[in-house]
Scaffold this motif. Structure first.
Motif, short mmCIF file in Angstrom:
data_model
loop_
_atom_site.label_atom_id
_atom_site.label_comp_id
_atom_site.label_asym_id
_atom_site.label_seq_id
_atom_site.Cartn_x
_atom_site.Cartn_y
_atom_site.Cartn_z
N MET A 1 5.25 6.63 -0.64
CA MET A 1 4.17 6.56 0.31
C MET A 1 3.03 5.60 -0.58
N ILE A 2 2.32 4.96 0.32
CA ILE A 2 1.06 4.27 -0.33
C ILE A 2 0.02 4.24 0.73
N GLU A 3 -1.27 4.74 0.16
CA GLU A 3 -2.37 4.75 1.07
C GLU A 3 -3.43 4.08 0.29
N LYS A 4 -4.29 3.17 1.02
CA LYS A 4 -5.32 2.37 0.65
C LYS A 4 -6.62 2.69 0.91
N PHE A 5 -7.45 2.73 -0.01
CA PHE A 5 -8.95 2.93 -0.07
C PHE A 5 -9.62 1.84 -0.40
N GLU A 6 -10.40 1.47 0.73
CA GLU A 6 -11.21 0.26 0.39
C GLU A 6 -12.66 0.79 0.39
N ASP A 7 -13.52 0.42 -0.62
CA ASP A 7 -14.99 0.86 -0.69
C ASP A 7 -15.63 -0.07 -1.85
N GLY A 8 -16.55 0.22 -2.11
CA GLY A 8 -17.62 -0.29 -2.89
C GLY A 8 -18.60 -1.56 -2.28
N PRO A 9 -19.19 -2.03 -3.17
CA PRO A 9 -20.40 -3.14 -2.60
C PRO A 9 -19.61 -4.34 -2.12
N VAL A 10 -18.26 -4.44 -2.65
CA VAL A 10 -17.69 -5.87 -2.21
C VAL A 10 -16.20 -5.61 -1.63
N TRP A 11 -15.97 -4.29 -1.08
CA TRP A 11 -14.69 -3.77 -0.43
C TRP A 11 -13.72 -3.94 -0.97
N THR A 12 -13.71 -3.52 -2.31
CA THR A 12 -12.27 -3.46 -3.34
C THR A 12 -11.49 -2.41 -2.83
N ILE A 13 -10.33 -2.88 -2.80
CA ILE A 13 -9.14 -1.86 -2.54
C ILE A 13 -8.69 -1.12 -3.69
N GLY A 14 -8.24 0.18 -3.71
CA GLY A 14 -7.70 0.94 -4.48
C GLY A 14 -6.48 1.61 -3.78
N TYR A 15 -5.50 2.02 -4.48
CA TYR A 15 -4.36 2.47 -3.88
C TYR A 15 -3.94 3.99 -4.54
N LEU A 16 -3.52 4.92 -3.49
CA LEU A 16 -3.00 6.39 -3.95
C LEU A 16 -1.53 6.14 -3.70
N VAL A 17 -0.55 6.16 -4.63
CA VAL A 17 1.17 5.79 -4.56
C VAL A 17 1.76 7.49 -4.78
N TYR A 18 2.32 7.74 -4.08
CA TYR A 18 2.96 9.20 -4.15
C TYR A 18 4.42 9.24 -3.59
N GLY A 19 5.13 10.33 -4.18
CA GLY A 19 6.37 10.68 -3.60
C GLY A 19 6.26 11.98 -2.90
N PRO A 20 6.18 12.12 -1.59
CA PRO A 20 6.02 13.26 -0.67
C PRO A 20 6.92 14.43 -1.32
N GLU B 1 8.10 14.89 -4.31
CA GLU B 1 7.89 15.15 -5.63
C GLU B 1 6.35 15.69 -5.96
N ARG B 2 5.32 15.24 -5.03
CA ARG B 2 4.00 15.73 -4.91
C ARG B 2 3.33 15.21 -6.23
N GLU B 3 3.75 14.40 -6.85
CA GLU B 3 3.20 13.52 -7.90
C GLU B 3 2.65 12.02 -7.41
N ALA B 4 1.62 11.69 -8.17
CA ALA B 4 0.82 10.60 -7.76
C ALA B 4 0.49 9.52 -8.86
N LEU B 5 0.14 8.39 -8.49
CA LEU B 5 -0.30 7.48 -9.45
C LEU B 5 -1.48 6.79 -8.53
N VAL B 6 -2.78 6.63 -9.07
CA VAL B 6 -3.79 5.52 -8.47
C VAL B 6 -3.79 4.58 -9.02
N ILE B 7 -3.91 3.32 -8.33
CA ILE B 7 -4.14 1.97 -9.03
C ILE B 7 -5.42 1.30 -8.38
N ASP B 8 -6.37 1.22 -9.49
CA ASP B 8 -7.55 0.89 -9.00
C ASP B 8 -8.55 2.13 -8.50
N VAL B 9 -9.77 2.20 -9.12
CA VAL B 9 -10.75 3.22 -8.19
C VAL B 9 -12.10 2.46 -8.12
N PRO B 10 -12.26 1.88 -6.83
CA PRO B 10 -13.52 1.15 -6.61
C PRO B 10 -14.62 2.05 -6.36
#
Length: 81
Positions: free
Chosen positions: A1-20, A22-31
């Motif tokens: 699964m991939i969920e995106k989070f758009e935030d910050g003053p220039v609306w940068t996107i970060g991603y939460l990537v996980y296996g439903p 496995e319950r383990e996750a990776l985060v790519i970028d944290v705006p």
């Protein structure tokens, strides 16, 4: 699964990537302004974040990596270049 989070003053996107299953996750970028929102979602899903990765070193992609690391205990990684 991939969920995106758009935030910050220039609306940068970060991603939460996980296996439903496995319950383990990776985060790519944290705006900026997104760590609490991402962490809330991690808790809602009952995930364990293993890694937080920066796609590159610009401030808008790494703005709250330190905060999310503190909240999750995940390892942080980035390309040294």
């Amino acid at each position: 699964m991939i969920e995106k989070f758009e935030d910050g003053p220039v609306w940068t996107i970060g991603y939460l990537v996980y296996g439903p299953a496995e319950r383990e996750a990776l985060v790519i970028d944290v705006p900026m302004w997104s760590a609490d929102k991402i962490y809330k979602r991690i808790r809602e899903l009952g995930l364990t974040v293993k890694y937080i990765v920066a796609s590159h070193g610009h401030w808008d992609h790494t703005g709250e990596m330190k905060k999310l690391k503190s909240l999750t205990g995940a390892q942080v990684g980035a390309n040294p270049a």
